[in-house]
Design an enzyme around this catalytic site. Structure first.
Site, PDB file in Angstrom:
ATOM      1  N   HIS A  59       0.846  -1.192   0.000  1.00 48.65           N
ATOM      2  CA  HIS A  59       0.000   0.000   0.000  1.00 48.65           C
ATOM      3  C   HIS A  59       0.882   1.243   0.000  1.00 48.65           C
ATOM      4  O   HIS A  59       2.062   1.183   0.370  1.00 48.65           O
ATOM      5  CB  HIS A  59      -0.892   0.024   1.236  1.00 48.65           C
ATOM      6  CG  HIS A  59      -1.986  -0.980   1.207  1.00 48.65           C
ATOM      7  ND1 HIS A  59      -3.010  -0.982   2.135  1.00 48.65           N
ATOM      8  CD2 HIS A  59      -2.243  -2.028   0.382  1.00 48.65           C
ATOM      9  CE1 HIS A  59      -3.839  -1.976   1.881  1.00 48.65           C
ATOM     10  NE2 HIS A  59      -3.397  -2.626   0.824  1.00 48.65           N
ATOM     11  N   GLU A  61       1.076   3.779   1.973  1.00 47.01           N
ATOM     12  CA  GLU A  61       1.672   4.083   3.272  1.00 47.01           C
ATOM     13  C   GLU A  61       2.850   3.158   3.570  1.00 47.01           C
ATOM     14  O   GLU A  61       3.889   3.590   4.057  1.00 47.01           O
ATOM     15  CB  GLU A  61       0.631   3.935   4.401  1.00 47.01           C
ATOM     16  CG  GLU A  61      -0.570   4.827   4.273  1.00 47.01           C
ATOM     17  CD  GLU A  61      -1.753   4.164   3.582  1.00 47.01           C
ATOM     18  OE1 GLU A  61      -2.893   4.454   3.982  1.00 47.01           O
ATOM     19  OE2 GLU A  61      -1.542   3.364   2.647  1.00 47.01           O
ATOM     20  N   CYS A  89      -5.872   1.780   6.170  1.00 50.46           N
ATOM     21  CA  CYS A  89      -6.536   0.534   6.548  1.00 50.46           C
ATOM     22  C   CYS A  89      -5.912   0.033   7.862  1.00 50.46           C
ATOM     23  O   CYS A  89      -4.938   0.613   8.340  1.00 50.46           O
ATOM     24  CB  CYS A  89      -6.355  -0.497   5.432  1.00 50.46           C
ATOM     25  SG  CYS A  89      -4.664  -1.128   5.300  1.00 50.46           S
ATOM     26  N   CYS A  92      -2.058  -0.617   7.577  1.00 53.41           N
ATOM     27  CA  CYS A  92      -1.256   0.613   7.488  1.00 53.41           C
ATOM     28  C   CYS A  92      -1.302   1.398   8.799  1.00 53.41           C
ATOM     29  O   CYS A  92      -0.282   1.945   9.227  1.00 53.41           O
ATOM     30  CB  CYS A  92      -1.735   1.459   6.321  1.00 53.41           C
ATOM     31  SG  CYS A  92      -1.410   0.671   4.715  1.00 53.41           S
TER      32      CYS A  92
END
Length: 171
Positions: A59, A61, A89, A92
Site C-alpha cells: 500500500h 503508506e 486501513c 497501514c
C-alpha cells in the site's frame, strides 16, 4: 480524529500525494499516494503497488514507511507527518503506530476499511502504545473524486470486456 484548519504547506504535501496517486493509476493500481514529511522536507513518498508487486502489503503508506526507514536508517520515524489521499486501513494504521509517526493527515475516508476513525480507530485504541494525531478532510472532495473516477472507469472497462467476450462467443 479531528478536522482542523490546514496550512498551505499541508495542502502542498497532500497535492503531492495526489500526484503519486495518479502514478499508481497509471500503473493499473488503486490511486492512493502518500508523502512522509519531517521538518518541512519530504523524507519519502509512495503509491499503491500491490498489483504490480504481487504484494498485499504494498500500500502507499507501507511503501512510504519502507523508503523512509531506509532513508533515515531507522524504523522509528519520530516527529514526522504522513499525508495520504485515503484513510489508512488496519494494516497501514498498525505500521504507522509501530513506526511512531506523529501526525497522520488523510484526504478521503475509507467507508469499508478505514482504521483512523471511519470504521474503527486503531490510533485511539486502548492497546495502542503510541498515539498519533489524526486529521482528516484535507482536499477530501478531490481525493474522493480521484478514487471514484478510477472505480467508475474500471467498472465500465469490465462491462465492456464482458460484452466483447459475449460477442466473441456468439460468432
Amino acid at each position: 480524529m479531528s478536522e482542523l484548519h490546514f496550512t498551505p504547506e499541508d495542502e502542498q504535501f497532500m497535492r503531492r500525494a495526489m500526484q503519486l496517486a495518479e502514478q499508481a493509476e497509471l500503473e493499473g493500481e488503486v490511486p492512493v499516494g502518500a508523502v512522509l514529511v519531517k521538518d518541512g522536507k519530504v523524507i519519502a513518498e509512495g503509491w499503491n503497488q500491490s498489483i504490480g508487486h504481487h504484494d498485499a502489503t504494498a500500500h502507499a503508506e507501507m511503501q512510504t514507511l519502507r523508503r523512509a526507514g531506509q532513508t533515515l536508517e531507522n524504523y522509528r520515524l519520530l516527529d514526522t507527518t504522513l499525508y495520504v489521499t485515503l484513510e489508512p486501513c488496519p494494516m497501514c494504521a498498525g505500521a504507522l503506530l509501530h513506526s511512531r509517526v506523529k501526525r497522520v493527515v488523510f484526504g478521503a475516508p475509507d467507508l469499508k476499511a478505514g482504521a483512523a476513525g471511519t470504521v474503527l480507530n486503531l490510533f485511539e485504541h486502548q492497546a495502542a502504545y503510541h498515539y498519533a494525531n489524526v486529521e482528516h478532510g484535507l482536499l477530501e472532495e478531490e481525493c474522493r473524486s480521484q478514487l471514484q473516477n478510477f472505480f467508475k472507469r474500471r467498472r465500465k472497462e469490465k462491462k465492456a470486456e464482458k460484452q466483447a467476450k459475449r460477442l466473441d462467443e456468439g460468432k
